[in-house]
Write a protein that holds these residues in place. Structure first.
Motif, short mmCIF file in Angstrom:
data_model
loop_
_atom_site.label_atom_id
_atom_site.label_comp_id
_atom_site.label_asym_id
_atom_site.label_seq_id
_atom_site.Cartn_x
_atom_site.Cartn_y
_atom_site.Cartn_z
N ALA A 22 0.81 -1.22 0.00
CA ALA A 22 0.00 0.00 0.00
C ALA A 22 0.84 1.27 0.00
N ASN A 23 2.06 1.21 0.53
CA ASN A 23 2.86 2.43 0.66
C ASN A 23 3.83 2.64 -0.50
N LEU A 24 3.70 1.85 -1.57
CA LEU A 24 4.60 2.01 -2.72
C LEU A 24 4.15 3.22 -3.55
N LYS A 25 4.92 4.29 -3.51
CA LYS A 25 4.58 5.52 -4.24
C LYS A 25 5.55 5.80 -5.37
N ALA A 26 6.71 5.17 -5.33
CA ALA A 26 7.73 5.42 -6.35
C ALA A 26 8.40 4.11 -6.72
N VAL A 27 9.02 4.08 -7.89
CA VAL A 27 9.71 2.89 -8.37
C VAL A 27 11.06 2.76 -7.65
N PRO A 28 11.33 1.62 -7.00
CA PRO A 28 12.65 1.43 -6.38
C PRO A 28 13.76 1.56 -7.42
N SER A 29 14.91 2.02 -6.98
CA SER A 29 15.98 2.38 -7.91
C SER A 29 16.44 1.23 -8.80
N LYS A 30 16.34 -0.01 -8.30
CA LYS A 30 16.86 -1.13 -9.11
C LYS A 30 16.03 -1.35 -10.37
N PHE A 31 14.79 -0.83 -10.41
CA PHE A 31 13.95 -0.96 -11.60
C PHE A 31 14.10 0.23 -12.54
N ASN A 32 14.93 1.18 -12.16
CA ASN A 32 14.95 2.46 -12.85
C ASN A 32 15.41 2.33 -14.30
N PHE A 33 14.49 2.55 -15.23
CA PHE A 33 14.78 2.55 -16.66
C PHE A 33 13.89 3.63 -17.28
N PHE A 135 19.54 -2.92 -14.72
CA PHE A 135 18.24 -2.63 -14.11
C PHE A 135 17.38 -3.88 -14.14
N THR A 136 16.33 -3.89 -13.33
CA THR A 136 15.43 -5.04 -13.22
C THR A 136 14.13 -4.76 -13.95
N LEU A 137 13.64 -5.74 -14.68
CA LEU A 137 12.37 -5.58 -15.39
C LEU A 137 11.21 -5.60 -14.41
N TRP A 138 10.19 -4.77 -14.71
CA TRP A 138 8.95 -4.77 -13.93
C TRP A 138 8.04 -5.86 -14.50
N ARG A 139 8.43 -7.08 -14.21
CA ARG A 139 7.79 -8.22 -14.87
C ARG A 139 8.12 -9.48 -14.10
N GLU A 140 7.12 -10.32 -13.90
CA GLU A 140 7.34 -11.66 -13.41
C GLU A 140 6.89 -12.62 -14.50
N TYR A 141 7.63 -13.69 -14.71
CA TYR A 141 7.27 -14.56 -15.82
C TYR A 141 7.41 -16.03 -15.45
N ALA A 207 4.32 -17.01 -19.88
CA ALA A 207 3.26 -16.22 -19.26
C ALA A 207 3.92 -15.04 -18.54
N ASN A 208 3.46 -13.84 -18.86
CA ASN A 208 4.03 -12.63 -18.27
C ASN A 208 3.03 -11.95 -17.36
N LEU A 209 3.48 -11.54 -16.20
CA LEU A 209 2.67 -10.75 -15.27
C LEU A 209 3.33 -9.38 -15.12
N TYR A 210 2.58 -8.33 -15.45
CA TYR A 210 3.05 -6.96 -15.28
C TYR A 210 2.14 -6.27 -14.26
N PRO A 211 2.56 -6.18 -13.00
CA PRO A 211 1.71 -5.53 -11.99
C PRO A 211 1.59 -4.03 -12.28
N PRO A 212 0.59 -3.36 -11.71
CA PRO A 212 0.53 -1.90 -11.82
C PRO A 212 1.82 -1.28 -11.31
N CYS A 213 2.25 -0.22 -11.95
CA CYS A 213 3.52 0.43 -11.60
C CYS A 213 3.25 1.88 -11.22
N PRO A 214 3.74 2.33 -10.07
CA PRO A 214 3.42 3.70 -9.64
C PRO A 214 4.01 4.78 -10.56
N GLU A 215 5.09 4.47 -11.25
CA GLU A 215 5.71 5.42 -12.18
C GLU A 215 6.06 4.70 -13.49
N PRO A 216 5.07 4.55 -14.37
CA PRO A 216 5.29 3.75 -15.59
C PRO A 216 6.41 4.26 -16.48
#
Length: 350
Positions: A22-33, A135-141, A207-216
């Protein structure tokens, strides 16, 4: 946007939990692309009626094959309709894969890949951009080798049956599409089947899962790339995210319900000696809805040596691509897909 290449495996499997906090407001730096996902709407993609490709009426089939050939040349992508796969089965693939992604992390960790060629693997991995920034992809597969041998986790219990049936049906569609493209290229069907060893074709389901991202705009599902095989099939759960490149511009393809998006891959561009185009595409994110896509990559046999078809080389006067064993192409793309800024497909050009 910079292209990216796969980096030696470093898996992340807690993305779904992170995105749901619930408190995720920004993308953690490791996902930064940082990326610009601006794209134009596109409702004029070629539509291919599969029932016409298999029709007994020669005029109807001839027109469908011509339409297919034009789509492969001009867009490298088309919408396949009247393909015969029940909508109930397509929906079941989303239900079953969503259940898999909802399993406890301890269960999914059983299938974390140790190498790119593991027949079952899941999680996520880091990639490197052209500046070698990691960087890490915003994706689980979940990635499965499903032909010539079928591999699948044993949980959830519905997953194996559903994905086996879906993979078998898409494999049959691919064989018919390859027959049609053989006719369009004026190649003998047995030439293509023998050269590509289609009876033992390598089919991979992801199969790819892309969760909602606070900063697409500060993360990416998948950076721009082309697919390695012949034809790749994609369906999704109604949430947009696929973007394609056409004539230097990015587009958001719109496909009707129960249709399949089919894109031309690298081996078909090579086999056709450049007549057909492997389409660049990417997966972008949104801040509101979870996206699931089911991708089936249909390739030649892993042992097939793929190069420009000999009859086409005779017509053209020379081959435009170097030949390469398909399994080596896959392994190279998964470990080091770029060299001196060139994609693997570009590296194969003569």
């Amino acid at each position: 946007m910079a292209s990216a290449e796969h980096h030696p495996f470093e898996f992340q499997t807690a993305l779904k939990d992170l995105a749901n906090s619930a408190n995720l407001k920004a993308v953690p730096s490791k996902f930064n692309f940082i990326n610009d996902s601006t794209a134009l709407p596109c409702d004029s993609l070629p539509v291919i009626d599969f029932s016409a490709i298999t029709a007994e009426d020669p005029d109807r089939r001839s027109q469908a094959i011509n339409d297919l050939s034009n789509a492969c040349q001009e867009w490298g992508l088309f919408i396949l309709v009247n393909h015969g796969i029940p909508e109930e089965l397509m929906n079941a693939t989303f239900t079953a894969t969503r259940e898999f992604f909802s399993l406890p992390e301890s269960e999914k960790k059983k299938y974390e890949a140790k190498s790119a060629s593991d027949p079952i693997n899941c999680g996520n991995f880091n990639v490197a951009d052209t500046s070698n920034q990691i960087f890490t992809l915003w994706r689980e597969y979940l990635k499965l080798y499903v032909h010539p041998d079928f591999h699948c986790p044993n949980k959830p219990h519905l997953l194996s049956d559903v994905l086996r049936e879906y993979s078998e049906r898409t494999l049959k569609l691919t064989r018919k599409l390859m027959e049609a493209t053989s006719d369009a290229l004026e190649l003998e069907r047995d030439y293509v089947e023998q050269v590509l060893k289609l009876d033992s074709s390598l089919q991979i389901l992801v199969a790819n899962l892309y969760p909602p991202c606070p900063e697409p705009g500060k993360a990416i599902g998948l950076p721009q790339h082309t697919d390695p095989g012949l034809f790749t099939f994609l369906i999704h759960n109604g949430v947009a995210g696929l973007q394609i490149e056409h004539n230097g511009q990015w587009f958001n393809p719109v496909s009707p319900q129960n249709s399949i998006l089919v894109n031309v891959d690298d081996q078909l561009q090579i086999l056709s000696n450049g007549r057909y185009k492997s389409v660049k595409h990417r997966a972008v994110l949104n801040s509101e809805k979870e996206r699931i896509s089911i991708v089936v990559a249909n390739g030649p046999s892993g042992e097939a040596v793929v190069g420009p078809a000999t009859p086409l080389v005779q017509k053209d006067g020379r081959p435009l691509y170097r030949s390469m064993r398909y399994v080596e192409y896959l392994e190279t793309q998964l470990t080091k897909s770029r060299m001196n800024g060139k994609s693997l497909l570009e590296q194969r050009m003569i």
